[in-house]
Design an enzyme around this catalytic site. Sequence first.
Site, PDB file in Angstrom:
ATOM      1  N   SER A  49       0.825  -1.211   0.000  1.00 37.49           N
ATOM      2  CA  SER A  49       0.000   0.000   0.000  1.00 37.49           C
ATOM      3  C   SER A  49       0.856   1.256   0.000  1.00 37.49           C
ATOM      4  CB  SER A  49      -0.920  -0.005   1.225  1.00 37.49           C
ATOM      5  OG  SER A  49      -1.742  -1.146   1.230  1.00 37.49           O
ATOM      6  N   THR A  50       1.898   1.286   0.832  1.00 40.34           N
ATOM      7  CA  THR A  50       2.786   2.447   0.878  1.00 40.34           C
ATOM      8  C   THR A  50       3.552   2.601  -0.426  1.00 40.34           C
ATOM      9  OG1 THR A  50       2.982   2.199   3.264  1.00 40.34           O
ATOM     10  CG2 THR A  50       4.683   3.505   2.197  1.00 40.34           C
ATOM     11  N   TYR A 138      -1.956 -10.720   3.705  1.00 38.59           N
ATOM     12  CA  TYR A 138      -1.978  -9.290   4.012  1.00 38.59           C
ATOM     13  C   TYR A 138      -3.396  -8.955   4.462  1.00 38.59           C
ATOM     14  CZ  TYR A 138      -0.974  -4.270   3.054  1.00 38.59           C
ATOM     15  OH  TYR A 138      -0.777  -2.918   3.127  1.00 38.59           O
ATOM     16  N   LYS A 166       0.996 -10.256   7.375  1.00 42.26           N
ATOM     17  CA  LYS A 166       1.196  -8.824   7.628  1.00 42.26           C
ATOM     18  C   LYS A 166      -0.162  -8.273   8.033  1.00 42.26           C
ATOM     19  CE  LYS A 166       1.898  -4.247   6.126  1.00 42.26           C
ATOM     20  NZ  LYS A 166       1.463  -3.252   5.147  1.00 42.26           N
ATOM     21  N   SER A 168      -2.480  -5.327   9.001  1.00 45.08           N
ATOM     22  CA  SER A 168      -2.756  -3.898   8.998  1.00 45.08           C
ATOM     23  C   SER A 168      -4.232  -3.652   9.277  1.00 45.08           C
ATOM     24  CB  SER A 168      -2.373  -3.279   7.647  1.00 45.08           C
ATOM     25  OG  SER A 168      -0.990  -3.373   7.423  1.00 45.08           O
ATOM     26  N   GLY A 196       1.628  -4.248  10.779  1.00 46.52           N
ATOM     27  CA  GLY A 196       1.766  -3.180   9.808  1.00 46.52           C
ATOM     28  C   GLY A 196       1.652  -1.804  10.432  1.00 46.52           C
ATOM     29  N   VAL A 213       6.178  -3.990   9.710  1.00 42.62           N
ATOM     30  CA  VAL A 213       6.220  -3.508   8.325  1.00 42.62           C
ATOM     31  C   VAL A 213       5.668  -2.079   8.329  1.00 42.62           C
ATOM     32  CG1 VAL A 213       5.630  -4.072   5.930  1.00 42.62           C
ATOM     33  CG2 VAL A 213       5.738  -5.894   7.641  1.00 42.62           C
TER      34      VAL A 213
END
Length: 311
Positions: A49-50, A138, A166, A168, A196, A213
Amino acid sequence: MPIPTPLTGVVPPVCTPLTPDREVDVPSLLRLVDHLMEGGVHGLFVLGSTSEAAYLTDRQRRVVVETVTGHVGGRLPVLAGVIDMTTPRVLDQVREVTEAGADAVVATAPFYARTHPSEIARHYRLIAAACPVPVVAYDIPASVHTKLPADVILDLAAEGTLAGLKDSSGDLAGFRKVVVGARIRPDITGFSVLTGSELFVDAALAIGADGAVPGLANVDPRGYVHLDRLCRSGDWERARVEQERLCALFGMVTVGDPGRMGGSSSALGAFKAALHLRGVIDCPATAEPQVPLSAEEVERVGKFLAGAGLL
């Protein structure tokens, strides 16, 4: 290089520097990778995403993976996002990023169509069956509108379908359930649980997470690596102080005016402005249709950097 089992430490989701005409800025990307490696990070996650993966064309995604894997040359594991709407499209991404040298892939649940937990599990099994490298789940329900159930993740870990998570999601109870389950279930070995979040890395590591992360690690990789080391040494008081410094730095994501831009424009614009101010990337442009920060907002980013001792 093969990813460690479990993968531990700080694995930044690498920003994708862009030129003013919104092509991948390869020289800046190489400098960013060097900046992260010099900061001591333990792995790199591209096309997350980043990284603005959702905004990049397939050609641009391939350029990013080939650039980073070629430059790293096996010195660190490189994880690549294979974020797409449905299983067949994800499998196309898997072929692209593994041919380009990725050491692991990171996949969300399917999106656009809402999916049942059994369909999510089938999605990951189909990916793993076709993928020559480990698969990391994710969990980002804000973007894909589906929460990955902890019991599904743990069962997929036990059968060897997933190598890690991960998280988030912002669901701390669910995150803890995965951390504890990965630790106590005898049928799960080598499974990585990564937060995340930028804001509670110390707490995540305290309950047994393997690493983090954090997007802000693009801006201050040394800070997050230092935080990781303090936590692993059991120096929780100094870890708290460092985490609070990073929390204050993370305030930069709020500089954008919510009356004219969304949170993504503000946060990613701030990260890129910070990298530009630090001399790491040539241009702070974000992908269309995100709204750029104003000169005043960029100046505020600089104040956050100065307050954190980074300018």
